[in-house]
Design an enzyme around this catalytic site. Structure first.
Site, PDB file in Angstrom:
ATOM      1  N   LYS B 155       0.849  -1.190   0.000  1.00 25.85           N
ATOM      2  CA  LYS B 155       0.000   0.000   0.000  1.00 25.85           C
ATOM      3  C   LYS B 155       0.885   1.239   0.000  1.00 25.85           C
ATOM      4  O   LYS B 155       1.772   1.375   0.834  1.00 25.85           O
ATOM      5  CB  LYS B 155      -0.892   0.029   1.247  1.00 25.85           C
ATOM      6  CG  LYS B 155      -2.137  -0.824   1.139  1.00 25.85           C
ATOM      7  CD  LYS B 155      -3.100  -0.458   2.261  1.00 25.85           C
ATOM      8  CE  LYS B 155      -4.342  -1.325   2.255  1.00 25.85           C
ATOM      9  NZ  LYS B 155      -5.230  -1.009   3.388  1.00 25.85           N
ATOM     10  N   GLU B 197       1.186  -2.275  16.963  1.00 22.77           N
ATOM     11  CA  GLU B 197       0.902  -3.057  15.746  1.00 22.77           C
ATOM     12  C   GLU B 197       1.444  -4.489  15.879  1.00 22.77           C
ATOM     13  O   GLU B 197       0.888  -5.422  15.302  1.00 22.77           O
ATOM     14  CB  GLU B 197       1.490  -2.382  14.505  1.00 22.77           C
ATOM     15  CG  GLU B 197       0.950  -0.977  14.228  1.00 22.77           C
ATOM     16  CD  GLU B 197      -0.386  -0.940  13.465  1.00 22.77           C
ATOM     17  OE1 GLU B 197      -0.933  -2.004  13.118  1.00 22.77           O
ATOM     18  OE2 GLU B 197      -0.894   0.187  13.239  1.00 22.77           O
ATOM     19  N   LYS B 238       1.638 -10.392   8.595  1.00 22.12           N
ATOM     20  CA  LYS B 238       1.128  -9.450   7.602  1.00 22.12           C
ATOM     21  C   LYS B 238       1.247 -10.046   6.202  1.00 22.12           C
ATOM     22  O   LYS B 238       0.310  -9.952   5.393  1.00 22.12           O
ATOM     23  CB  LYS B 238       1.885  -8.118   7.680  1.00 22.12           C
ATOM     24  CG  LYS B 238       1.453  -7.157   6.583  1.00 22.12           C
ATOM     25  CD  LYS B 238       1.200  -5.770   7.038  1.00 22.12           C
ATOM     26  CE  LYS B 238       0.526  -4.940   5.944  1.00 22.12           C
ATOM     27  NZ  LYS B 238       0.593  -3.507   6.179  1.00 22.12           N
ATOM     28  N   GLU B 248      -7.126  -5.962  -0.690  1.00 20.92           N
ATOM     29  CA  GLU B 248      -8.107  -5.694   0.346  1.00 20.92           C
ATOM     30  C   GLU B 248      -9.545  -5.732  -0.162  1.00 20.92           C
ATOM     31  O   GLU B 248     -10.266  -4.730  -0.138  1.00 20.92           O
ATOM     32  CB  GLU B 248      -7.833  -4.337   1.019  1.00 20.92           C
ATOM     33  CG  GLU B 248      -8.679  -4.175   2.284  1.00 20.92           C
ATOM     34  CD  GLU B 248      -8.200  -3.026   3.189  1.00 20.92           C
ATOM     35  OE1 GLU B 248      -7.128  -2.463   2.959  1.00 20.92           O
ATOM     36  OE2 GLU B 248      -8.920  -2.747   4.145  1.00 20.92           O
ATOM     37  N   ARG B 252      -8.062  -8.978   4.245  1.00 14.35           N
ATOM     38  CA  ARG B 252      -7.038  -7.995   4.616  1.00 14.35           C
ATOM     39  C   ARG B 252      -7.584  -6.942   5.576  1.00 14.35           C
ATOM     40  O   ARG B 252      -6.829  -6.318   6.331  1.00 14.35           O
ATOM     41  CB  ARG B 252      -6.463  -7.320   3.357  1.00 14.35           C
ATOM     42  CG  ARG B 252      -5.306  -6.389   3.646  1.00 14.35           C
ATOM     43  CD  ARG B 252      -4.451  -6.078   2.421  1.00 14.35           C
ATOM     44  NE  ARG B 252      -3.406  -5.125   2.760  1.00 14.35           N
ATOM     45  CZ  ARG B 252      -2.382  -4.811   1.965  1.00 14.35           C
ATOM     46  NH1 ARG B 252      -2.271  -5.374   0.788  1.00 14.35           N
ATOM     47  NH2 ARG B 252      -1.473  -3.942   2.346  1.00 14.35           N
ATOM     48  N   ASN B 256      -7.156  -4.011  10.111  1.00 19.30           N
ATOM     49  CA  ASN B 256      -7.678  -2.759  10.670  1.00 19.30           C
ATOM     50  C   ASN B 256      -8.181  -2.912  12.104  1.00 19.30           C
ATOM     51  O   ASN B 256      -8.805  -1.985  12.637  1.00 19.30           O
ATOM     52  CB  ASN B 256      -8.819  -2.233   9.792  1.00 19.30           C
ATOM     53  CG  ASN B 256      -8.308  -1.770   8.441  1.00 19.30           C
ATOM     54  OD1 ASN B 256      -7.177  -1.305   8.330  1.00 19.30           O
ATOM     55  ND2 ASN B 256      -9.126  -1.939   7.417  1.00 19.30           N
ATOM     56  N   HIS B 259      -8.258  -0.007  14.337  1.00 21.55           N
ATOM     57  CA  HIS B 259      -7.993   1.173  13.509  1.00 21.55           C
ATOM     58  C   HIS B 259      -9.214   2.065  13.295  1.00 21.55           C
ATOM     59  O   HIS B 259      -9.060   3.252  13.030  1.00 21.55           O
ATOM     60  CB  HIS B 259      -7.414   0.749  12.154  1.00 21.55           C
ATOM     61  CG  HIS B 259      -5.950   0.404  12.238  1.00 21.55           C
ATOM     62  ND1 HIS B 259      -5.463  -0.620  13.026  1.00 21.55           N
ATOM     63  CD2 HIS B 259      -4.861   0.965  11.656  1.00 21.55           C
ATOM     64  CE1 HIS B 259      -4.150  -0.684  12.900  1.00 21.55           C
ATOM     65  NE2 HIS B 259      -3.754   0.269  12.072  1.00 21.55           N
ATOM     66  N   HIS B 263      -8.461   5.628  14.166  1.00 23.40           N
ATOM     67  CA  HIS B 263      -8.484   6.726  13.191  1.00 23.40           C
ATOM     68  C   HIS B 263      -9.394   7.859  13.664  1.00 23.40           C
ATOM     69  O   HIS B 263      -9.090   9.037  13.485  1.00 23.40           O
ATOM     70  CB  HIS B 263      -8.961   6.225  11.824  1.00 23.40           C
ATOM     71  CG  HIS B 263      -7.898   5.493  11.068  1.00 23.40           C
ATOM     72  ND1 HIS B 263      -8.196   4.584  10.075  1.00 23.40           N
ATOM     73  CD2 HIS B 263      -6.548   5.531  11.145  1.00 23.40           C
ATOM     74  CE1 HIS B 263      -7.073   4.089   9.576  1.00 23.40           C
ATOM     75  NE2 HIS B 263      -6.057   4.647  10.211  1.00 23.40           N
ATOM     76  N   HIS B 278      -0.286   7.570  15.713  1.00 20.60           N
ATOM     77  CA  HIS B 278      -1.082   6.483  15.139  1.00 20.60           C
ATOM     78  C   HIS B 278      -1.123   5.222  16.010  1.00 20.60           C
ATOM     79  O   HIS B 278      -2.193   4.702  16.339  1.00 20.60           O
ATOM     80  CB  HIS B 278      -0.555   6.150  13.737  1.00 20.60           C
ATOM     81  CG  HIS B 278      -1.242   4.997  13.091  1.00 20.60           C
ATOM     82  ND1 HIS B 278      -2.534   5.075  12.621  1.00 20.60           N
ATOM     83  CD2 HIS B 278      -0.839   3.710  12.861  1.00 20.60           C
ATOM     84  CE1 HIS B 278      -2.898   3.902  12.110  1.00 20.60           C
ATOM     85  NE2 HIS B 278      -1.891   3.059  12.241  1.00 20.60           N
TER      86      HIS B 278
END
Lengths: 380, 380
Positions: B155, B197, B238, B248, B252, B256, B259, B263, B278
């Site tokens: 990404k 993470e 991952k 995704e 995938r 998240n 997230h 976010h 983050h």
């Protein structure tokens, strides 16, 4: 759709499927597709939003019909009309397009629609390829060149001051609608330029198609079933190559037949469309590629003569002396060729041929041979 | 390389292979990889030119060592140092990077190297994905977050005024060099944020890994074999998800976990890194996801307690009250969540869980439930 309910117009329609796995798509070829676009899109795509990109030449001709069709089929559409011409393939216009697409809240399953020629297709396709890392993309090419070449295959891009098409992505369309009636609005010169790419498919590996074109080119120019047939064969030919080599690591390079000389001539005339447009450069380039192959004893000079005779018959330029104005020195032409293709130890890559429909990739053409050939062929 | 000739440093090195067909690549994890980069690149890539993108924080620490290594192995390299921080992920800086890459005449088999954290990786990767429709890309992540998350999976992207990461491409790297010694220069807070993470992979579907982290997190923070092990397990986790769902369209989305809430909190604190970075948002988000799952009777509250206890132990924030300053009203938080994910008929998509290591994608979470949950959890 029940076949018996089809209008006579639709019975002429041709479909070319491009089997690229999860990126597979259909190319529809026939008259009146712009005003049927809504139905063709809703039957294939999930999203019900569209962002149309077009240019100031095409907008007054076809935008309203397209918007009406989308509305009829429940697609919420917005549009952006850009200046016509190669200069529109810029980072600045890319930003304008992506901003408009994001403002329209286009999601991955919605689509960006390119309504226009190669410039609009390349720019809108690039935008579609990068918004949300890729949204759906529909090509509605309105020039012959775009219908038989740039709208198929997923190459998108913009120009930078370093050169043409240096930024872009491979992003396959989800649907191509080649409305053959739209070609009636092209100038004779524009149609002819697109025809050079049609003839190219015969010269690459379809000798029978080239024979058919020698016989039927007038009908192709006049419109009707032969025009649809020629476009369908061209799209099928391009699709076949793209399926075999989507990202141009090998065989796809054959599509550059006539393009190495052609690009050099475009650069030599400073992309001045009054002097030379892309398809005209390709026409001269294809004749040169056949003459050069003959000179290298790879093909018969008779084949070069046949290619020249056919392209001349349709009204295309076939030699450097057909280009109005002065050309730069031969060394400059060679430089443009060397810049276009990678030079390795004085060797150039060219698409050469063993005869009509027998082209191949040659990786080891000595630049000295190219230089003396060009010296001989340039106007004295 | 003969195993017996390996330095003790190299014997710790781990390799994770990402089997993505013609886009397959290796992730190397271990100390000292920056100063061995040249050899690792030349043994895998054909090109002998590189364009390095880095930022003003990383440049003084590692650029010279990288340039030296490339030069030793015959790679001609240029570099560009950009301002550090999220603002660098802009169209303007993308243009600067592509211009530099084109000036360096990087061809398809040459490479762009990202030396830095997620911002540099996302920006340089995007540039690599669009120059000549894709040139080779090497990730040399220097933060824990980038090593275990953003450098793997392809990404790339930049931000626009419409939101974060709205323009980008999927462009897999050709090689990832995760130099674990580089992490010694991170602040404690930055390392912790990346650790969120790492813990995430345990919580998604690796309960044993989460147990291992509960036991060994101190050694992971201190460095040594456990740190390398934790990063290798994370990269493998991952990679497994990416191989299953590169673009995704399904599984995938599990990545998240934490997230969606995270976010929203980042947006609520206006991406002010003094208040929340983050990984910290993800830490709070993961605790909230577990608490919310318990509230929906999907999981035991004990699991949420265990997640909270572990993240608290390593020093991460675990609740909204840990964020300095005032948060906006709950309705605003929900709005941020709804903007982040597609809302369909008042239903939201969340990653929820049946317990530690048992997360799943829930497409039908009523926004009213989210609202009352957030109302209860926010600082009074």
């Amino acid at each position: 759709m029940n076949v018996s309910s089809r209008s006579p117009e639709r019975s002429l329609e041709r479909l070319v499927h491009v089997p690229l796995g999860d990126r597979a798509y259909d190319i529809l070829i026939g008259p009146g597709l712009i005003s049927r676009a809504g139905g063709e899109i809703t039957s294939r795509l999930k999203g019900r939003k569209a962002a149309i990109v077009t240019d100031e030449h095409v907008d007054p001709l076809y935008l309203e019909a397209l918007m009406d069709s989308l509305q009829t089929d429940g697609i919420e559409a917005v549009s952006l009309t850009l200046p016509a011409g190669e200069k529109t393939k810029s980072l600045e216009h890319l930003a304008t397009v992506t901003d408009m697409v994001l403002s329209a809240r286009i999601e991955r399953n919605d689509c960006v629609i390119a309504l226009g020629g190669g410039v609009i297709g390349d720019l809108a396709g690039f935008a579609a390829g990068i918004v949300r890392r890729g949204v759906r993309f529909v090509q509605i090419p309105t020039t012959l060149l775009a219908q038989v070449d740039s709208s198929v295959g997923g190459k998108t891009g913009i120009n930078t001051h370093h050169g043409k098409n240096l930024l872009g992505v491979f992003h396959q369309p989800s649907l191509v609608l080649a409305d053959t009636a739209a070609l009636d609005s092209l100038s004779e010169r524009e149609f002819r330029a697109g025809y050079a790419e049609v003839a190219k498919y015969g010269l690459i590996d379809k000798p029978d198609f080239f024979v058919w074109l020698e016989k039927h080119w007038r009908e192709v120019f006049e419109g009707g079933p032969e025009r649809i047939e020629a476009i369908a064969v061209s799209c099928q030919a391009k699709a076949d190559v793209v399926v075999e080599d989507e990202r141009e690591t090998g065989r796809r390079a054959l599509l550059n037949l006539g393009h190495t000389f052609g690009h050099a001539l475009e650069a030599a005339t400073e992309y001045d469309s009054k002097r030379l447009v892309h398809g005209e450069g390709v026409a001269i380039g294809m004749v040169l590629a056949h003459q050069f192959s003959a000179r290298l004893n790879l093909a018969s000079p008779d084949d070069a003569g046949r290619v020249e005779a056919h392209l001349k018959a349709v009204g295309l330029p076939t030699s450097m002396s057909d280009i109005p104005g002065k050309l730069p020195p031969t060394e400059k032409l060679l430089e443009a060729i060397a810049q276009d293709k990678k030079v390795q130890g004085g060797k150039l890559t060219f698409i050469l041929t063993h005869g009509i429909g027998q082209s191949f990739i040659a990786n080891d053409v000595p630049s000295s041979e190219v230089l003396s050939f060009l010296e001989e062929k340039r106007p004295k």
